[in-house]
Design a protein around this motif. Structure first.
Motif, mmCIF file in Angstrom:
data_model
loop_
_atom_site.group_PDB
_atom_site.id
_atom_site.type_symbol
_atom_site.label_atom_id
_atom_site.label_comp_id
_atom_site.label_asym_id
_atom_site.label_seq_id
_atom_site.Cartn_x
_atom_site.Cartn_y
_atom_site.Cartn_z
ATOM 1 N N ASP A 97 60.164 1.320 5.074
ATOM 2 C CA ASP A 97 61.021 -0.074 4.722
ATOM 3 C C ASP A 97 61.655 -0.571 5.787
ATOM 4 O OD1 ASP A 97 60.081 0.067 2.096
ATOM 5 O OD2 ASP A 97 61.861 0.837 1.011
ATOM 6 N N TYR A 98 62.116 0.543 6.599
ATOM 7 C CA TYR A 98 62.860 0.109 7.972
ATOM 8 C C TYR A 98 62.331 -0.024 9.304
ATOM 9 C CZ TYR A 98 67.324 0.441 4.946
ATOM 10 O OH TYR A 98 68.156 0.249 4.027
ATOM 11 N N HIS A 99 61.355 0.784 9.345
ATOM 12 C CA HIS A 99 60.464 0.916 10.500
ATOM 13 C C HIS A 99 59.126 0.765 10.342
ATOM 14 C CE1 HIS A 99 60.099 2.143 14.608
ATOM 15 N NE2 HIS A 99 59.074 2.876 14.175
ATOM 16 N N GLY A 100 58.379 1.518 9.290
ATOM 17 C CA GLY A 100 56.854 1.415 9.283
ATOM 18 C C GLY A 100 56.258 -0.074 8.934
ATOM 19 N N THR A 101 56.802 -0.773 8.454
ATOM 20 C CA THR A 101 56.458 -2.150 8.213
ATOM 21 C C THR A 101 56.077 -2.935 9.573
ATOM 22 O OG1 THR A 101 58.738 -3.113 8.045
ATOM 23 C CG2 THR A 101 57.313 -2.463 5.895
ATOM 24 N N GLY A 102 56.759 -2.540 10.735
ATOM 25 C CA GLY A 102 56.613 -3.244 11.801
ATOM 26 C C GLY A 102 55.499 -2.369 12.639
ATOM 27 N N LEU A 103 54.935 -1.602 12.114
ATOM 28 C CA LEU A 103 53.825 -0.984 12.942
ATOM 29 C C LEU A 103 52.401 -1.332 12.633
ATOM 30 C CD1 LEU A 103 55.001 2.779 12.646
ATOM 31 C CD2 LEU A 103 55.428 1.172 14.539
ATOM 32 N N SER A 104 51.517 -1.521 13.511
ATOM 33 C CA SER A 104 50.341 -1.893 13.168
ATOM 34 C C SER A 104 49.447 -0.930 12.113
ATOM 35 C CB SER A 104 49.264 -2.095 14.315
ATOM 36 O OG SER A 104 49.209 -1.025 14.978
ATOM 37 N N SER A 105 49.875 0.149 12.316
ATOM 38 C CA SER A 105 49.059 1.284 11.211
ATOM 39 C C SER A 105 50.001 1.901 10.423
ATOM 40 C CB SER A 105 48.613 2.261 12.100
ATOM 41 O OG SER A 105 49.148 2.897 13.045
ATOM 42 N N GLY A 106 51.138 1.065 9.978
ATOM 43 C CA GLY A 106 52.304 1.656 9.200
ATOM 44 C C GLY A 106 51.973 1.950 7.921
ATOM 45 N N VAL A 107 51.193 1.138 7.191
ATOM 46 C CA VAL A 107 50.484 1.655 5.571
ATOM 47 C C VAL A 107 49.616 2.922 5.713
ATOM 48 C CG1 VAL A 107 49.402 0.552 3.922
ATOM 49 C CG2 VAL A 107 50.792 -0.944 4.929
ATOM 50 N N ASP A 108 49.032 3.226 6.517
ATOM 51 C CA ASP A 108 48.051 4.090 6.834
ATOM 52 C C ASP A 108 48.984 5.419 7.173
ATOM 53 O OD1 ASP A 108 45.558 5.587 6.725
ATOM 54 O OD2 ASP A 108 46.075 5.606 9.155
ATOM 55 N N LYS B 236 52.166 5.756 6.296
ATOM 56 C CA LYS B 236 52.955 6.007 5.129
ATOM 57 C C LYS B 236 52.179 7.049 4.234
ATOM 58 C CE LYS B 236 55.383 3.975 1.302
ATOM 59 N NZ LYS B 236 55.641 2.665 0.318
ATOM 60 N N GLN B 237 50.859 6.348 3.965
ATOM 61 C CA GLN B 237 49.849 7.109 3.207
ATOM 62 C C GLN B 237 49.630 8.644 3.513
ATOM 63 O OE1 GLN B 237 49.041 6.189 0.001
ATOM 64 N NE2 GLN B 237 50.197 4.397 0.312
ATOM 65 N N ARG B 238 49.483 8.739 4.610
ATOM 66 C CA ARG B 238 49.242 10.148 5.332
ATOM 67 C C ARG B 238 50.649 10.878 5.033
ATOM 68 N NH1 ARG B 238 45.288 10.587 9.922
ATOM 69 N NH2 ARG B 238 44.122 8.817 9.935
ATOM 70 N N TYR C 210 54.139 12.622 13.339
ATOM 71 C CA TYR C 210 54.136 11.447 12.429
ATOM 72 C C TYR C 210 55.550 11.953 11.413
ATOM 73 C CZ TYR C 210 49.818 9.433 12.897
ATOM 74 O OH TYR C 210 48.672 8.765 13.375
ATOM 75 N N LEU C 211 55.740 13.223 11.024
ATOM 76 C CA LEU C 211 56.921 13.484 10.364
ATOM 77 C C LEU C 211 58.045 13.729 11.014
ATOM 78 C CD1 LEU C 211 57.565 14.491 7.501
ATOM 79 C CD2 LEU C 211 56.906 16.883 8.246
ATOM 80 N N ARG C 212 58.032 13.969 12.419
ATOM 81 C CA ARG C 212 59.128 14.184 13.385
ATOM 82 C C ARG C 212 59.618 12.722 13.486
ATOM 83 N NH1 ARG C 212 56.995 16.704 17.926
ATOM 84 N NH2 ARG C 212 56.833 14.325 18.753
ATOM 85 N N SER C 213 58.767 11.939 13.604
ATOM 86 C CA SER C 213 59.352 10.440 13.791
ATOM 87 C C SER C 213 59.879 9.817 12.872
ATOM 88 C CB SER C 213 58.024 9.533 14.341
ATOM 89 O OG SER C 213 57.245 9.490 13.136
ATOM 90 N N VAL C 214 59.610 10.268 11.409
ATOM 91 C CA VAL C 214 60.444 9.694 10.420
ATOM 92 C C VAL C 214 61.782 10.302 10.561
ATOM 93 C CG1 VAL C 214 60.668 10.285 7.765
ATOM 94 C CG2 VAL C 214 58.455 9.813 8.716
ATOM 95 N N PHE C 215 62.031 11.388 10.759
ATOM 96 C CA PHE C 215 63.407 12.027 10.735
ATOM 97 C C PHE C 215 64.309 11.609 11.919
ATOM 98 C CE2 PHE C 215 61.669 15.053 8.032
ATOM 99 C CZ PHE C 215 62.552 15.400 7.105
#
Length: 140
Positions: free
Chosen positions: A70-81, A83-85, A129-134
């Motif tokens: 919601d805060y960061h991934g929506t601005g990424l070109s592959s954000g939806v993919d 998030k699913q991963r 990916y997981l590290r970037s979330v935190f």
């Protein structure tokens, strides 16, 4: 909270935040001093948030992933993919409470995935990916 007579004076033995909270013990020469200290402790707990115990964060890993999206991934070109991963990774790990998530949990997940035939490069990418979330949630 309790005030008891002891050999050395009056003992104030209290846990203003209840069972499991910080315990305060102090001895005074007079009962009046002990009662005044007990009243002061009670007032400190109600007035100052620093005296209250910290609430434990019980959000699951998947909830943090959704928050990251919601805060960061929506601005990424592959954000939806991504998030699913991440959500499938959280599901495979068992969707633990995020504050209890540890490196050993990820290491066990990594070992299972490598034994299943996934390449080390793919696992390194999932780890990033997981590290970037935190990291991103901490930054925000």
């Amino acid at each position: 909270m309790a005030i008891k007579k002891s050999n050395s004076g009056w003992l104030v033995d209290s846990q203003p935040n209840g069972r499991g909270g910080k315990r305060f013990r102090k001895t005074f020469k007079t009962q009046a001093e002990a009662k005044a200290h007990e009243a002061w402790l009670k007032s400190q707990v109600t007035q100052d948030a620093d005296w209250a115990p910290k609430k434990k964060d019980l959000r699951k890993l998947s909830a943090l992933i959704s928050l990251w999206f919601d805060y960061h991934g929506t601005g990424l070109s592959s954000g939806v993919d991504t998030k699913q991963r991440l959500l499938s990774m959280a599901n495979a790990i068992g969707d633990p409470i995020a504050s209890n998530f540890s490196a050993s949990m990820f290491a066990q997940y990594r070992t299972k995935r490598l034994e299943a035939g996934l390449s080390a490069n793919s696992m390194n990418r999932e780890h990033a990916y997981l590290r970037s979330v935190f990291n991103e949630l901490a930054r925000l």
